[in-house]
Design a protein around this motif. Sequence first.
Motif, PDB file in Angstrom:
ATOM      1  N   TRP A 151      52.954  32.616  48.107  1.00 42.99           N
ATOM      2  CA  TRP A 151      53.981  33.512  47.341  1.00 42.99           C
ATOM      3  C   TRP A 151      54.688  32.717  46.305  1.00 42.99           C
ATOM      4  O   TRP A 151      55.040  33.038  45.239  1.00 42.99           O
ATOM      5  N   SER A 152      55.008  31.527  46.919  1.00 43.09           N
ATOM      6  CA  SER A 152      55.658  30.657  45.627  1.00 43.09           C
ATOM      7  C   SER A 152      54.888  30.048  44.397  1.00 43.09           C
ATOM      8  O   SER A 152      55.458  29.835  43.251  1.00 43.09           O
ATOM      9  N   ARG A 153      53.612  30.201  44.691  1.00 45.64           N
ATOM     10  CA  ARG A 153      52.657  29.674  43.781  1.00 45.64           C
ATOM     11  C   ARG A 153      52.075  30.695  43.045  1.00 45.64           C
ATOM     12  O   ARG A 153      51.051  30.612  41.919  1.00 45.64           O
ATOM     13  N   MET A 154      52.337  32.100  43.607  1.00 47.94           N
ATOM     14  CA  MET A 154      51.325  33.144  43.245  1.00 47.94           C
ATOM     15  C   MET A 154      51.708  33.347  41.544  1.00 47.94           C
ATOM     16  O   MET A 154      50.918  33.778  40.679  1.00 47.94           O
ATOM     17  N   PRO A 155      52.982  33.139  41.104  1.00 49.15           N
ATOM     18  CA  PRO A 155      53.234  33.550  39.414  1.00 49.15           C
ATOM     19  C   PRO A 155      52.242  32.518  38.586  1.00 49.15           C
ATOM     20  O   PRO A 155      51.671  32.967  37.547  1.00 49.15           O
ATOM     21  N   ALA A 156      52.327  31.255  39.101  1.00 46.77           N
ATOM     22  CA  ALA A 156      51.546  30.334  38.407  1.00 46.77           C
ATOM     23  C   ALA A 156      49.939  30.619  38.304  1.00 46.77           C
ATOM     24  O   ALA A 156      49.255  30.413  37.422  1.00 46.77           O
ATOM     25  N   VAL A 157      49.615  30.840  39.604  1.00 43.24           N
ATOM     26  CA  VAL A 157      48.236  31.394  39.883  1.00 43.24           C
ATOM     27  C   VAL A 157      47.867  32.439  39.053  1.00 43.24           C
ATOM     28  O   VAL A 157      46.578  32.705  38.489  1.00 43.24           O
ATOM     29  N   PHE A 158      48.659  33.642  39.250  1.00 39.41           N
ATOM     30  CA  PHE A 158      48.597  34.778  38.513  1.00 39.41           C
ATOM     31  C   PHE A 158      48.410  34.465  36.787  1.00 39.41           C
ATOM     32  O   PHE A 158      47.432  34.899  36.109  1.00 39.41           O
ATOM     33  N   GLY A 159      49.256  33.696  36.176  1.00 41.57           N
ATOM     34  CA  GLY A 159      49.242  33.088  34.945  1.00 41.57           C
ATOM     35  C   GLY A 159      47.842  32.632  34.507  1.00 41.57           C
ATOM     36  O   GLY A 159      47.395  32.915  33.507  1.00 41.57           O
ATOM     37  N   ALA A 160      47.378  31.593  35.422  1.00 38.91           N
ATOM     38  CA  ALA A 160      46.042  31.020  35.180  1.00 38.91           C
ATOM     39  C   ALA A 160      44.921  31.889  35.144  1.00 38.91           C
ATOM     40  O   ALA A 160      44.196  31.758  34.161  1.00 38.91           O
ATOM     41  N   VAL A 161      44.860  32.696  36.030  1.00 38.04           N
ATOM     42  CA  VAL A 161      43.773  33.605  36.453  1.00 38.04           C
ATOM     43  C   VAL A 161      43.890  34.690  35.090  1.00 38.04           C
ATOM     44  O   VAL A 161      42.707  35.005  34.405  1.00 38.04           O
ATOM     45  N   PHE A 162      45.121  35.278  34.803  1.00 33.88           N
ATOM     46  CA  PHE A 162      45.114  36.359  33.542  1.00 33.88           C
ATOM     47  C   PHE A 162      44.678  35.471  32.431  1.00 33.88           C
ATOM     48  O   PHE A 162      43.898  36.359  31.552  1.00 33.88           O
ATOM     49  N   LEU A 163      45.325  34.515  31.929  1.00 30.72           N
ATOM     50  CA  LEU A 163      44.806  33.776  31.072  1.00 30.72           C
ATOM     51  C   LEU A 163      43.327  33.496  30.785  1.00 30.72           C
ATOM     52  O   LEU A 163      42.680  33.606  29.704  1.00 30.72           O
ATOM     53  N   THR A 164      42.674  32.997  32.043  1.00 30.78           N
ATOM     54  CA  THR A 164      41.501  32.806  31.818  1.00 30.78           C
ATOM     55  C   THR A 164      40.592  34.032  31.616  1.00 30.78           C
ATOM     56  O   THR A 164      39.500  33.769  31.037  1.00 30.78           O
ATOM     57  N   CYS A 165      40.938  35.027  32.406  1.00 28.54           N
ATOM     58  CA  CYS A 165      40.027  36.159  32.353  1.00 28.54           C
ATOM     59  C   CYS A 165      40.382  36.722  30.772  1.00 28.54           C
ATOM     60  O   CYS A 165      39.326  37.217  30.018  1.00 28.54           O
ATOM     61  N   LEU A 166      41.827  36.536  30.181  1.00 31.82           N
ATOM     62  CA  LEU A 166      41.712  37.065  28.821  1.00 31.82           C
ATOM     63  C   LEU A 166      40.810  36.480  27.964  1.00 31.82           C
ATOM     64  O   LEU A 166      40.501  36.916  26.822  1.00 31.82           O
ATOM     65  N   ILE A 167      40.579  34.964  27.958  1.00 34.53           N
ATOM     66  CA  ILE A 167      40.170  34.281  27.161  1.00 34.53           C
ATOM     67  C   ILE A 167      38.548  34.606  27.167  1.00 34.53           C
ATOM     68  O   ILE A 167      37.778  34.662  26.106  1.00 34.53           O
ATOM     69  N   ALA A 168      38.095  34.380  28.364  1.00 33.62           N
ATOM     70  CA  ALA A 168      36.807  34.635  28.466  1.00 33.62           C
ATOM     71  C   ALA A 168      36.241  36.192  28.447  1.00 33.62           C
ATOM     72  O   ALA A 168      35.170  36.437  28.089  1.00 33.62           O
ATOM     73  N   MET A 169      37.184  37.214  28.332  1.00 32.25           N
ATOM     74  CA  MET A 169      37.023  38.573  28.083  1.00 32.25           C
ATOM     75  C   MET A 169      36.650  38.863  26.692  1.00 32.25           C
ATOM     76  O   MET A 169      36.003  39.672  26.394  1.00 32.25           O
ATOM     77  N   ILE A 170      37.375  38.049  25.676  1.00 32.13           N
ATOM     78  CA  ILE A 170      37.160  38.358  24.397  1.00 32.13           C
ATOM     79  C   ILE A 170      35.613  38.211  23.842  1.00 32.13           C
ATOM     80  O   ILE A 170      34.981  39.077  23.368  1.00 32.13           O
ATOM     81  N   PRO A 171      34.977  36.996  24.337  1.00 39.87           N
ATOM     82  CA  PRO A 171      33.463  36.996  23.880  1.00 39.87           C
ATOM     83  C   PRO A 171      32.735  37.902  24.762  1.00 39.87           C
ATOM     84  O   PRO A 171      31.729  38.711  24.129  1.00 39.87           O
ATOM     85  N   ILE A 172      33.101  38.337  25.861  1.00 34.85           N
ATOM     86  CA  ILE A 172      32.313  39.313  26.440  1.00 34.85           C
ATOM     87  C   ILE A 172      32.534  40.666  26.182  1.00 34.85           C
ATOM     88  O   ILE A 172      31.469  41.526  26.088  1.00 34.85           O
ATOM     89  N   VAL A 173      33.817  41.102  25.722  1.00 34.75           N
ATOM     90  CA  VAL A 173      34.000  42.390  24.981  1.00 34.75           C
ATOM     91  C   VAL A 173      33.077  42.451  23.792  1.00 34.75           C
ATOM     92  O   VAL A 173      32.398  43.348  23.437  1.00 34.75           O
ATOM     93  N   LEU A 174      33.030  41.283  22.966  1.00 33.04           N
ATOM     94  CA  LEU A 174      32.411  41.476  21.863  1.00 33.04           C
ATOM     95  C   LEU A 174      30.789  41.388  22.195  1.00 33.04           C
ATOM     96  O   LEU A 174      30.242  42.269  21.321  1.00 33.04           O
ATOM     97  N   ALA A 175      30.197  40.873  23.170  1.00 35.32           N
ATOM     98  CA  ALA A 175      29.001  40.969  23.486  1.00 35.32           C
ATOM     99  C   ALA A 175      28.565  42.484  23.901  1.00 35.32           C
ATOM    100  O   ALA A 175      27.694  42.833  23.402  1.00 35.32           O
ATOM    101  N   TRP A 176      29.686  43.007  24.547  1.00 37.38           N
ATOM    102  CA  TRP A 176      29.270  44.563  24.723  1.00 37.38           C
ATOM    103  C   TRP A 176      29.319  45.386  23.616  1.00 37.38           C
ATOM    104  O   TRP A 176      28.412  46.234  23.551  1.00 37.38           O
ATOM    105  N   ALA A 177      30.046  44.917  22.716  1.00 33.52           N
ATOM    106  CA  ALA A 177      30.192  45.677  21.498  1.00 33.52           C
ATOM    107  C   ALA A 177      28.870  45.437  20.689  1.00 33.52           C
ATOM    108  O   ALA A 177      28.204  46.470  20.061  1.00 33.52           O
ATOM    109  N   GLY A 178      28.365  44.196  20.828  1.00 35.25           N
ATOM    110  CA  GLY A 178      26.883  44.004  20.130  1.00 35.25           C
ATOM    111  C   GLY A 178      26.028  44.847  20.726  1.00 35.25           C
ATOM    112  O   GLY A 178      24.984  45.308  20.019  1.00 35.25           O
ATOM    113  N   PHE A 179      26.077  44.968  22.079  1.00 32.64           N
ATOM    114  CA  PHE A 179      25.016  45.749  22.786  1.00 32.64           C
ATOM    115  C   PHE A 179      24.924  47.136  22.482  1.00 32.64           C
ATOM    116  O   PHE A 179      23.933  47.872  22.291  1.00 32.64           O
ATOM    117  N   VAL A 180      26.196  47.741  22.463  1.00 30.11           N
ATOM    118  CA  VAL A 180      26.286  48.890  21.883  1.00 30.11           C
ATOM    119  C   VAL A 180      25.715  49.392  20.504  1.00 30.11           C
ATOM    120  O   VAL A 180      25.251  50.303  20.130  1.00 30.11           O
TER     121      VAL A 180
END
Length: 338
Positions: free
Chosen positions: A132-161
């Motif tokens: 619980w004490s480390r959850m905010p830091a882990v949440f931030g790391a996971v969220f930022l990782t997903c956000l950065i990684a999702m940008i090219p993935i979203v672009l890839a899906w747009a390309g497939f569409v």
Amino acid sequence: MPPKPGVIPLGPLRLGDIFGGSFATIGRYGKQLFAIGAAVYGGALAVVVVAAAIAYSAVADPLDRLFALRADEDPRSQDLTAVLVALGLVALLGLVAMVVATAIIYAAVPAVLQEAVLGRPTTFSDIWRRAWSRMPAVFGAVFLTCLIAMIPIVLAWAGFVALIIGLFAMDGGGSAVLAVVGVLGALATAPLGIWLWVKFALAPSVAVFENQGPIASMRRSAQLVRGDWWRIFGITLLASMIAGVASYLIQLPFSLLGMFSGMLGSANLGDDPNPASILVAMSGYVLALMIGQLVGQLVVAIFPPLVTGLLYVDRRIRTENLGPVLAEAAAVPPQYMV
């Protein structure tokens, strides 16, 4: 031979050491891990159920009117809007609850590994406080990782569409451009998303083991992954596949039980059932699916982070000579220090 006070030898880890250590951790600390997983995912599920019940009570009348429509009747826009808004709010709340629950699991697994590697016992309350004490830091790391990684993935899906649109609307140069954009977009962005995901894969473990913030954890993960990207990618992918297969096998009997319960409930419906009777008849099916999903989610949520956490330990042993430090922390006799 390196000492082995806990679930892994305190030397460079092979594939068998990493997976063996993950299974050994589940065996020795399974009560703590699954108790925390059941608590957080059960809590998230309870939040969704309560929210769905409140939403249903709020839109019961519009929902009844929609179910009562004949084939040749159009629904009222007010009824549709109310039902869609309620569904959207429940889905959003469920997403937030699941993200928070997953962040707690991602913090709890490295907290367990800190003790498992050293062979020390721990309790549910100790792991919960640490997670619980480390959850905010882990949440931030996971969220930022997903956000950065999702940008090219979203672009890839747009390309497939765009590619699909081009294939179904071949009307000249415009369709050809869409097809090229689709192919190039997928080829250019999907590998980038995978590369970024693996590059920051160790960030949750860093956030817990080293008490780092989100950005510092991601920067540290990139440093540890450097030079060993393909190995980490392969092991992480294999762990995800194993967890996915195990989750499917766990959920299968629950799905079959739910289908049987749903058929029994449907047989008791009259010729003109109302929405409430339909919900009651299908409650057994929904309950079985929810239990199966909860148990399967525990496996998916726990096993890959265990593997990732041991990869973090392995990288520090290989690049920073962490083995002797861990051996000293585990109070290994000096004659076994190699």
